[in-house]
Design a protein around this motif. Structure first.
Motif, PDB file in Angstrom:
ATOM      1  N   ALA A  11       0.639  -0.654   0.114  1.00 19.07           N
ATOM      2  CA  ALA A  11       0.205   0.081   0.103  1.00 19.07           C
ATOM      3  C   ALA A  11       0.521   1.859  -0.255  1.00 19.07           C
ATOM      4  N   LYS A  12       1.865   1.058   1.283  1.00 18.83           N
ATOM      5  CA  LYS A  12       3.005   2.101   0.713  1.00 18.83           C
ATOM      6  C   LYS A  12       3.471   2.386  -0.556  1.00 18.83           C
ATOM      7  N   TYR A  13       4.137   1.222  -0.945  1.00 23.19           N
ATOM      8  CA  TYR A  13       4.618   2.116  -2.413  1.00 23.19           C
ATOM      9  C   TYR A  13       3.496   2.011  -2.997  1.00 23.19           C
ATOM     10  N   LEU A  14       2.116   1.596  -4.040  1.00 21.40           N
ATOM     11  CA  LEU A  14       1.288   1.811  -4.348  1.00 21.40           C
ATOM     12  C   LEU A  14       0.508   3.230  -3.792  1.00 21.40           C
ATOM     13  N   VAL A  15       0.674   3.889  -3.082  1.00 21.59           N
ATOM     14  CA  VAL A  15       1.223   5.287  -2.518  1.00 21.59           C
ATOM     15  C   VAL A  15       1.389   6.799  -3.032  1.00 21.59           C
ATOM     16  N   VAL A  16       2.937   6.302  -3.005  1.00 25.91           N
ATOM     17  CA  VAL A  16       3.994   6.503  -3.017  1.00 25.91           C
ATOM     18  C   VAL A  16       4.244   6.741  -4.935  1.00 25.91           C
ATOM     19  N   GLY A  17       3.670   5.521  -5.536  1.00 26.84           N
ATOM     20  CA  GLY A  17       3.845   5.331  -7.037  1.00 26.84           C
ATOM     21  C   GLY A  17       2.802   6.246  -7.725  1.00 26.84           C
ATOM     22  N   GLY A  18       1.451   5.843  -7.375  1.00 27.70           N
ATOM     23  CA  GLY A  18       0.345   7.195  -7.454  1.00 27.70           C
ATOM     24  C   GLY A  18       0.549   8.255  -8.034  1.00 27.70           C
ATOM     25  N   LEU A  19       1.174   8.963  -6.452  1.00 27.96           N
ATOM     26  CA  LEU A  19       1.740  10.489  -6.745  1.00 27.96           C
ATOM     27  C   LEU A  19       2.614  10.895  -7.240  1.00 27.96           C
ATOM     28  N   VAL A  20       4.265   9.441  -7.578  1.00 31.43           N
ATOM     29  CA  VAL A  20       4.850   9.814  -8.807  1.00 31.43           C
ATOM     30  C   VAL A  20       4.396   9.980 -10.149  1.00 31.43           C
ATOM     31  N   ALA A  21       3.435   9.120 -10.790  1.00 33.08           N
ATOM     32  CA  ALA A  21       2.110   9.167 -11.353  1.00 33.08           C
ATOM     33  C   ALA A  21       2.283  10.281 -12.119  1.00 33.08           C
ATOM     34  N   GLY A  22       1.024  11.042 -11.003  1.00 28.86           N
ATOM     35  CA  GLY A  22       0.427  12.584 -11.683  1.00 28.86           C
ATOM     36  C   GLY A  22       1.347  13.014 -11.879  1.00 28.86           C
ATOM     37  N   LEU A  23       3.092  13.225 -12.209  1.00 31.78           N
ATOM     38  CA  LEU A  23       3.787  13.641 -12.483  1.00 31.78           C
ATOM     39  C   LEU A  23       4.616  13.273 -14.048  1.00 31.78           C
ATOM     40  N   ALA A  24       4.200  12.084 -14.381  1.00 26.32           N
ATOM     41  CA  ALA A  24       4.558  11.675 -15.456  1.00 26.32           C
ATOM     42  C   ALA A  24       4.602  11.782 -16.894  1.00 26.32           C
ATOM     43  N   ALA A  25       5.983  11.692 -17.223  1.00 27.16           N
ATOM     44  CA  ALA A  25       5.359  11.624 -19.044  1.00 27.16           C
ATOM     45  C   ALA A  25       4.789  12.947 -19.800  1.00 27.16           C
ATOM     46  N   CYS A  26       4.784  13.572 -19.388  1.00 22.28           N
ATOM     47  CA  CYS A  26       3.753  15.244 -19.142  1.00 22.28           C
ATOM     48  C   CYS A  26       5.174  16.047 -19.679  1.00 22.28           C
ATOM     49  N   GLY A  27       4.469  17.472 -20.328  1.00 19.05           N
ATOM     50  CA  GLY A  27       5.242  18.468 -21.016  1.00 19.05           C
ATOM     51  C   GLY A  27       5.182  18.528 -22.626  1.00 19.05           C
ATOM     52  N   GLY A  48       5.845  -3.123 -10.031  1.00 12.67           N
ATOM     53  CA  GLY A  48       6.473  -4.808 -10.316  1.00 12.67           C
ATOM     54  C   GLY A  48       6.955  -5.527  -9.463  1.00 12.67           C
ATOM     55  N   ALA A  49       8.038  -4.238  -8.306  1.00 10.09           N
ATOM     56  CA  ALA A  49       9.615  -5.273  -7.882  1.00 10.09           C
ATOM     57  C   ALA A  49       8.607  -5.560  -7.166  1.00 10.09           C
ATOM     58  N   ALA A  50       7.513  -5.306  -6.428  1.00  6.85           N
ATOM     59  CA  ALA A  50       6.528  -4.885  -5.472  1.00  6.85           C
ATOM     60  C   ALA A  50       5.786  -6.494  -4.863  1.00  6.85           C
ATOM     61  N   LEU A  51       5.052  -6.184  -6.416  1.00  2.00           N
ATOM     62  CA  LEU A  51       4.007  -7.740  -6.480  1.00  2.00           C
ATOM     63  C   LEU A  51       4.928  -8.788  -6.462  1.00  2.00           C
ATOM     64  N   THR A  52       6.202  -9.245  -7.367  1.00  2.00           N
ATOM     65  CA  THR A  52       7.030 -10.056  -7.690  1.00  2.00           C
ATOM     66  C   THR A  52       7.929 -10.200  -6.660  1.00  2.00           C
ATOM     67  N   LYS A  53       8.100  -9.510  -5.675  1.00  2.00           N
ATOM     68  CA  LYS A  53       8.978  -9.593  -4.298  1.00  2.00           C
ATOM     69  C   LYS A  53       9.873  -9.702  -4.681  1.00  2.00           C
ATOM     70  N   ASN A  54      10.832  -8.830  -5.356  1.00  2.00           N
ATOM     71  CA  ASN A  54      11.929  -8.962  -5.607  1.00  2.00           C
ATOM     72  C   ASN A  54      12.857  -7.535  -6.060  1.00  2.00           C
ATOM     73  N   ASP A  55      14.078  -7.117  -5.463  1.00  8.69           N
ATOM     74  CA  ASP A  55      14.773  -5.787  -5.237  1.00  8.69           C
ATOM     75  C   ASP A  55      14.186  -5.017  -5.927  1.00  8.69           C
ATOM     76  N   LEU A  56      14.051  -3.943  -5.231  1.00  5.32           N
ATOM     77  CA  LEU A  56      13.476  -2.623  -5.733  1.00  5.32           C
ATOM     78  C   LEU A  56      14.243  -1.256  -6.168  1.00  5.32           C
ATOM     79  N   GLY A  57      15.545  -1.353  -5.941  1.00  2.00           N
ATOM     80  CA  GLY A  57      16.398  -0.576  -6.470  1.00  2.00           C
ATOM     81  C   GLY A  57      16.622  -1.217  -7.558  1.00  2.00           C
ATOM     82  N   PRO A  58      17.259  -1.734  -8.209  1.00  2.00           N
ATOM     83  CA  PRO A  58      17.760  -2.316  -9.677  1.00  2.00           C
ATOM     84  C   PRO A  58      15.867  -1.952 -10.504  1.00  2.00           C
TER      85      PRO A  58
END
Length: 93
Positions: A11-27, A48-58
């Motif tokens: 849920a935390k990653y989803l919220v942060v991702g949603g906020l970031v996505a609000g800025l995305a692909a614009c301009g 995607g990494a959180a859903l598949t339980k992989n490393d977030l950084g890469p």
């Protein structure tokens, strides 16, 4: 308890991702498009990494690079979702 922990983390990653996505692909210029595309790509990679339980950084790095390339190499005529939020006037100014 583990299911609750995973759900809370996701849920935390989803919220942060949603906020970031609000800025995305614009301009309309390549810099804005690359920066916002990188933000969207990184957030999608992390989700995607959180859903598949992989490393977030890469996942964030690869997603960010792909998003930056997609944003920087496309034009407003190809993909147009408006100006970035940070270019909008604040409180009607």
């Amino acid at each position: 308890m583990l299911a609750h922990s995973i759900g809370t983390t996701f849920a935390k990653y989803l919220v942060v991702g949603g906020l970031v996505a609000g800025l995305a692909a614009c301009g309309s210029n390549p810099t804005d498009r690359a920066l916002t595309g990188a933000a969207l790509g990184a957030s999608v990679g992390v989700a995607g990494a959180a859903l598949t339980k992989n490393d977030l950084g890469p996942a964030a790095l690869v997603g960010g690079l792909l998003g930056a390339a997609a944003g920087g190499l496309t034009t407003r005529d190809q993909i147009d979702i408006g100006e970035p939020v940070y270019r909008e006037p604040i409180f009607g100014q």
